[in-house]
Design a protein around this motif. Structure first.
Motif, PDB file in Angstrom:
ATOM      1  N   VAL A   1      90.400  29.236  11.676  1.00  0.00           N
ATOM      2  CA  VAL A   1      90.556  27.884  12.221  1.00  0.00           C
ATOM      3  C   VAL A   1      89.209  27.333  12.666  1.00  0.00           C
ATOM      4  CG1 VAL A   1      91.501  26.586  14.162  1.00  0.00           C
ATOM      5  CG2 VAL A   1      92.969  28.159  12.891  1.00  0.00           C
TER       6      VAL A   1
ATOM      7  N   ILE B   1      94.879  23.961  16.773  1.00  0.00           N
ATOM      8  CA  ILE B   1      95.804  24.448  15.745  1.00  0.00           C
ATOM      9  C   ILE B   1      96.589  25.664  16.241  1.00  0.00           C
ATOM     10  CG2 ILE B   1      95.975  25.326  13.392  1.00  0.00           C
ATOM     11  CD1 ILE B   1      94.560  22.908  12.921  1.00  0.00           C
ATOM     12  N   GLN B   2      95.904  26.590  16.902  1.00  0.00           N
ATOM     13  CA  GLN B   2      96.568  27.808  17.346  1.00  0.00           C
ATOM     14  C   GLN B   2      97.738  27.489  18.282  1.00  0.00           C
ATOM     15  OE1 GLN B   2      93.210  27.417  17.191  1.00  0.00           O
ATOM     16  NE2 GLN B   2      92.148  29.383  17.071  1.00  0.00           N
TER      17      GLN B   2
ATOM     18  N   LEU C   1      95.942  21.799   9.878  1.00  0.00           N
ATOM     19  CA  LEU C   1      95.368  22.169   8.594  1.00  0.00           C
ATOM     20  C   LEU C   1      96.356  21.819   7.481  1.00  0.00           C
ATOM     21  CD1 LEU C   1      93.780  25.632   9.403  1.00  0.00           C
ATOM     22  CD2 LEU C   1      92.640  23.431   9.126  1.00  0.00           C
TER      23      LEU C   1
ATOM     24  N   GLU D   1      92.681  34.785  12.344  1.00  0.00           N
ATOM     25  CA  GLU D   1      93.201  33.409  12.373  1.00  0.00           C
ATOM     26  C   GLU D   1      92.289  32.506  13.190  1.00  0.00           C
ATOM     27  OE1 GLU D   1      98.043  34.204  12.045  1.00  0.00           O
ATOM     28  OE2 GLU D   1      97.107  33.765  13.985  1.00  0.00           O
TER      29      GLU D   1
END
Lengths: 201, 201
Positions: free
Chosen positions: A28, B87-88, B61, A24
Motif C-alpha cells: 500500500v 487503505i488498511q 486501490l 500488505e
C-alpha cells in the motif's frame, strides 16, 4: 483486493522476515505514495541487479565484473581463508575487525537431512583457489550445529591438498559475550565444556 | 560494501517497518539468490505500477482505469459513506463485514501541528461525490486522536451541503474487545466514559 495487488503482496511476503501484514503495508505504501515512489524503488532494484554480482573469487558481493573489496585489498593476508555460510556472516566478522585474511562465502551449508550437497553451495573453485593463493590456514566460521559440522568435514576431507599441511580450525563455541550459564541452552553448554581452557591467575 | 548495495539497502530501509538489519538481509537475499529472483521481484513491481492505481471515486486501490471493487459493487448502499484514513483501515472494516456502504479514503489526516492541510489529503472530489451519490449518512472511521478530530471537524464544517441534512457520526470509542480497564490508557478510558450507554438487564 485485485490480482496484481495480491501478486505484489506475495512477492513482498517471499522476502525474508516479512509476514502478510507487513507485506500488505509495504504494498500500500508503494502504491498510494507520491507518484514516483514505486518507480524509484524499482529503479534501485534495477541498478542493483545491473551493478552488483558475486565476487568471482570468494562469493561476496562485488561490483559486476570486479573482485569484491576484500579480495581486491592488497593489505589482506591471502594465505588465510575464513569460510562463512553467508554474506551477513562476513559482514559481522568484518565489523568485529578480528580477521585480516580473505573469505570464502558458501551461500549455504551442506545438509545430509535436507539433501543439500556440495553442488548446492559455492565450492566449485574452492580447491583451485586454495592452491592459487597458497593458503596455509583455513578457519571455518560456521554455525554450531550438524550442518555446520557436516560442511567442515566435507571440505576438510575432500577439498584440501594432500601434498601439504594446512592449519584448519573452527571458531570457538561457548557462552556468548554477556551470556549467563543459567539461561544457556544445552548445546551451548556442551560446546562450552568441550572448549574449556586453562585458566591462569 | 559498495555504493549500489548501499543504495539498495537505503531504498529498502525507506519501506515502512524495515530497519537497517532487515533491509540488509533482504538486499542480500535478492542479490545472492537464484539468478532470476531479483528480476522476478522487479517484474512484480512493474506489473503493479502499471495495473494498479487509485480508484478515481474513493481513493481505494483499483485496476488502472477502473473503479475499485467496492465502488463497482452494485449491491453496496451508495448513500452511506465511510471516511477512512488509509487503505488498511478500509480492508479492516471490510474484513469485519459490518459496513455495506461505500468508502472515501483520505490517505492521511489533517494535522494542525504538522501543517498538513486539506490539500494534502484526498478531499478534492469529496463534496462533488457526496452530491452525486446523494449521500445521506457519513461515518467518520478516523482515529481517536487530535488529528482524527480535526479531520472530522474540517469535513463536517466545510465540505457538506448546506441545503440538506446529512447524518454524520463518528465510530465508537472505548475499550477494545477483550480489553481490560486496568490496562487501558487514559484517553481510552475518557472516551469510554463519554461513550457510556444505558445498560438494560
Amino acid at each position: 483486493m485485485s490480482e496484481p495487488f495480491d501478486d505484489l503482496v506475495a512477492a513482498l511476503k517471499a522476502l525474508p522476515g516479512l509476514g502478510k501484514r507487513s507485506a500488505e503495508r509495504i504494498a500500500v505504501h508503494l502504491l498510494v505514495g507520491e507518484r514516483d515512489r514505486l518507480a524509484n524503488f524499482t529503479r534501485s532494484l534495477e541498478v542493483a541487479a545491473r551493478e552488483i554480482d558475486r565476487c568471482p573469487d570468494c562469493g561476496n558481493l562485488a561490483r559486476t565484473g570486479q573482485r569484491c573489496s576484500v579480495c581486491a585489498d592488497a593489505s589482506r593476508n591471502e594465505q588465510s581463508l575464513c569460510v562463512v555460510e553467508k554474506i551477513q556472516d562476513l559482514v559481522a566478522i568484518e565489523e568485529a575487525g578480528s580477521w585480516k585474511g580473505l573469505y570464502h562465502v558458501l551461500h549455504g551449508k551442506l545438509s545430509p537431512l535436507q539433501n543439500r550437497g556440495p553442488e548446492d553451495v559455492n565450492l566449485e573453485n574452492f580447491s583451485e583457489r586454495v592452491e592459487k593463493l597458497g593458503v596455509t590456514e583455513i578457519v571455518f566460521a560456521l554455525s554450531n550445529d550438524i550442518e555446520g559440522e557436516a560442511t567442515c568435514h566435507y571440505i576438510a576431507e575432500t577439498l584440501l591438498p594432500s601434498n601439504r599441511e594446512i592449519r584448519t580450525t573452527r571458531i570457538g563455541f561457548g557462552l556468548p559475550s554477556g551470556g549467563d550459564v543459567t539461561y544457556a541452552d544445552s548445546v551451548t553448554l556442551r560446546s562450552a565444556m568441550e572448549a574449556r581452557r586453562d585458566f591462569r591467575k
